[in-house]
Design an enzyme around this catalytic site. Structure first.
Site, PDB file in Angstrom:
ATOM      1  N   CYS A  48     130.515  26.673   7.318  1.00 50.10           N
ATOM      2  CA  CYS A  48     129.683  26.210   6.212  1.00 50.10           C
ATOM      3  C   CYS A  48     128.233  26.672   6.416  1.00 50.10           C
ATOM      4  O   CYS A  48     127.941  27.848   6.235  1.00 50.10           O
ATOM      5  CB  CYS A  48     129.791  24.696   6.078  1.00 50.10           C
TER       6      CYS A  48
ATOM      7  N   HIS B  25     135.753  24.385   5.528  1.00 51.27           N
ATOM      8  CA  HIS B  25     135.824  23.660   6.805  1.00 51.27           C
ATOM      9  C   HIS B  25     137.248  23.750   7.355  1.00 51.27           C
ATOM     10  O   HIS B  25     138.081  22.877   7.084  1.00 51.27           O
ATOM     11  CB  HIS B  25     135.427  22.197   6.610  1.00 51.27           C
TER      12      HIS B  25
ATOM     13  N   GLU C  87     138.385  23.084  10.169  1.00 46.03           N
ATOM     14  CA  GLU C  87     138.732  22.013  11.109  1.00 46.03           C
ATOM     15  C   GLU C  87     139.462  20.861  10.425  1.00 46.03           C
ATOM     16  O   GLU C  87     140.213  20.118  11.073  1.00 46.03           O
ATOM     17  CB  GLU C  87     137.475  21.481  11.803  1.00 46.03           C
TER      18      GLU C  87
END
Length: 556
Positions: A349, A476, A478
């Site tokens: 990001c 993102h 993750e």
């Protein structure tokens, strides 16, 4: 009869707002939850206010009881009917996590709602597991039950009676302690489960199995006829392999919130998933981005030197997301160091956007390059506010949720890591984007935008082809990392940092992520925080690093 008609309710009470079905356990069981699976105070009050505005309450006075509590129960019943495991039909059991602490005013409507709910569905359809702390006095080594006794008393006073106690402690509960808890909390001794410190978090399911916690839950829900032996072979293999890992990989986490590691919890879990997938023991070195800046060299030279020593001693660098201009220059310097020294880099990001800014400044010779987030009048705005965003309302105006990214360069590292698919769906959370009008200039200078959205105007993934591993993602990754399915971009970072990337890319794959012989993750770690000169052990530490109040760390 349960209002679900098809199943029962299992509540894990930690006191507070509600996560439906599996909440924080999504990562463990590879479920696909939606925003409706998370109930917050704001969502509930907003739904009630909307109903009132529409006249659904016919002019009645809107109150916490029954309107707010009814809204909570209705939300639970509605969402519980939606399958999250990919199978058809409603689930047999709905798992709810009620987070927080008993007595918190914020959680009162949720506790009252579940109290009413348990009464409505009746015995056999509702099981409450209360998670409580049993501290150990270091001086005498005695396990104290008073905190649990008081929390259970408070819980019962609010209309909920626990069926099972899950007692968190540093060591296994002694039998006399279990008997005492059973006597004073009115819970069978067989239903007092101890969750003591273990070498890694994968051993927790094994602890629960050994104490027959699953049998206790099934008994409360009248599902004993459905009991089967838990299939935990994968957990056993994962826990055993994690404990056997010896070779380390050091990742410098360059951020502005490094003083509170939970700020990057999803990133840390994703790193751990990937590191164990690559058979490496993860070591996190926390680097406060402000400590890398020139101003720190003057104001705090020791912190400046320590930060740069950590950065230069790392095997790979990760710059996560964030907001605001504090520490931005330090993140840009970290990206520059990684690019110029061929150190594996992953920017997420804001970390991607600042890598673009750094490239524009130092490769394209555009010293005025910046993001309009930090300089609205930037001479070269290479990162801009998204046109559809609102500049007057901050809440609920970001580009959120799952969006599709199409690979535009077939042989790029990212595409190979994702298994040579044509597109991927990843979750987003941002207001700013790379200026699409500058993309041709960047690509002519050597920065590739290998992933874009469906319009081709929004940049999603960047790479520098000549670099060992220099990747940035607007999304993102993750958020979708799982123990058995680590995020491909994180796997790429760890593989590059440990000298395995070429072999990994040559192997290829057909799935979401390159498979390895073992897929392990989510292990716990041991760390030490130094506060006021005294070492303090973290209950949920991060790797084998030592942490200091300023966010920097050195290997223990």
């Amino acid at each position: 009869m349960s209002p679900f008609e098809h199943g029962e309710v299992f509540v894990l009470d930690d006191g507070g707002e509600v996560d439906l079905d599996l909440g924080n356990y999504e990562r463990f069981l590879d479920l696909k939850l939606t925003r409706d699976n998370n109930i917050t105070t704001g969502k509930i009050y907003q739904s009630v206010l909307e109903k009132e505005r529409k006249g659904e309450y016919l002019g009645k006075t809107v109150q916490v009881v029954p309107h707010i509590t009814n809204a909570i129960q209705e939300w639970i019943e509605r969402v519980a009917m939606v399958p999250v495991d990919g199978k058809e039909g409603p689930a047999d059991v709905c798992v709810i996590e009620l987070g927080g602490t008993i007595g918190d005013i914020e959680s009162m409507p949720f506790i009252e709602a579940l109290g009413q709910f348990s009464y409505r569905v009746g015995p056999g359809n509702f099981c409450l597991v209360h998670v409580s702390l049993v501290p150990v006095l270091n001086v005498v080594g005695e396990q104290k039950t008073k905190p649990t006794q008081h929390s259970v008393r408070g819980l019962r006073g609010l209309g909920l009676t626990p069926n099972i106690l899950a007692c968190r402690s540093t060591k296994e509960l002694e039998e006399n302690v279990k008997e005492k808890l059973s006597q004073f909390c009115h819970v069978p001794a067989a239903n007092v489960v101890t969750l003591y410190d273990v070498s890694n978090i994968w051993r927790i399911p094994l602890l629960l199995r050994d104490q027959k916690a699953h049998e206790a839950i099934l008994k409360v829900l009248n599902l004993e006829s459905s009991a089967r032996e838990p299939k935990l072979d994968e957990w056993v293999a994962r826990a055993t392999l994690f404990d056997a890992l010896q070779d380390t990989v050091r990742i410098a986490m360059v951020g502005k919130y490094t003083g509170l590691s939970d700020s990057y919890l999803s990133v840390l879990k994703a790193l751990l998933h990937a590191s164990v997938d690559c058979h490496r023991k993860l070591v996190i070195d926390w680097v406060a981005s402000t400590d890398l800046e020139d101003s720190t060299a003057i104001e705090a030279p020791d912190a400046y030197k320590a930060a740069w020593d950590l950065l230069k001693g790392s095997d790979g660098i990760l710059v996560p997301g964030g907001f605001g201009d504090r520490g931005v220059q330090g993140k840009i310097l970290a990206a520059q160091y990684a690019r110029e020294n061929n150190v594996p880099y992953l920017g997420i990001c804001l970390g991607m956007q600042l890598a673009v800014v750094e490239f524009a400044r130092n490769v394209m010779n555009l010293p005025g390059a910046n993001s309009t987030e930090f300089d609205p009048n930037a001479k070269t705005p290479c990162v801009i506010f998204m046109p559809e965003g609102s500049k007057t309302h901050m809440g609920g105006t970001m580009r959120l949720g799952s969006r599709r990214t199409f690979f535009k360069v077939a042989d790029c590292k990212s595409a190979k890591l994702y298994g040579n698919v044509s597109y991927v769906d990843e979750r987003h959370r941002h207001r700013y984007e790379v200026n699409p009008d500058m993309v041709p200039e960047f690509e002519n200078a050597g920065l590739q935008f290998v992933g874009k959205d469906e319009s081709g105007r929004r940049m999603e993934i960047i790479e520098i082809p000549s670099h060992r591993y220099f990747v940035g993602a607007q999304f993102h990754p993750e958020f979708k990392s799982r123990p058995s399915k680590p995020s491909p971009l994180f796997v790429g970072l760890i593989a590059a940092s440990s000298g395995q990337l070429d072999r990994l890319l040559q192997g290829g794959c057909n799935g979401h992520v390159v498979p390895t012989k073992h897929s392990l993750s989510n292990g716990s770690y041991t760390s030490t925080v130094h506060q006021n000169g005294h070492a303090k052990k973290l209950a949920n530490g991060l790797s084998n690093a030592t942490y200091y109040a300023n966010g920097n760390g050195v290997h223990a």
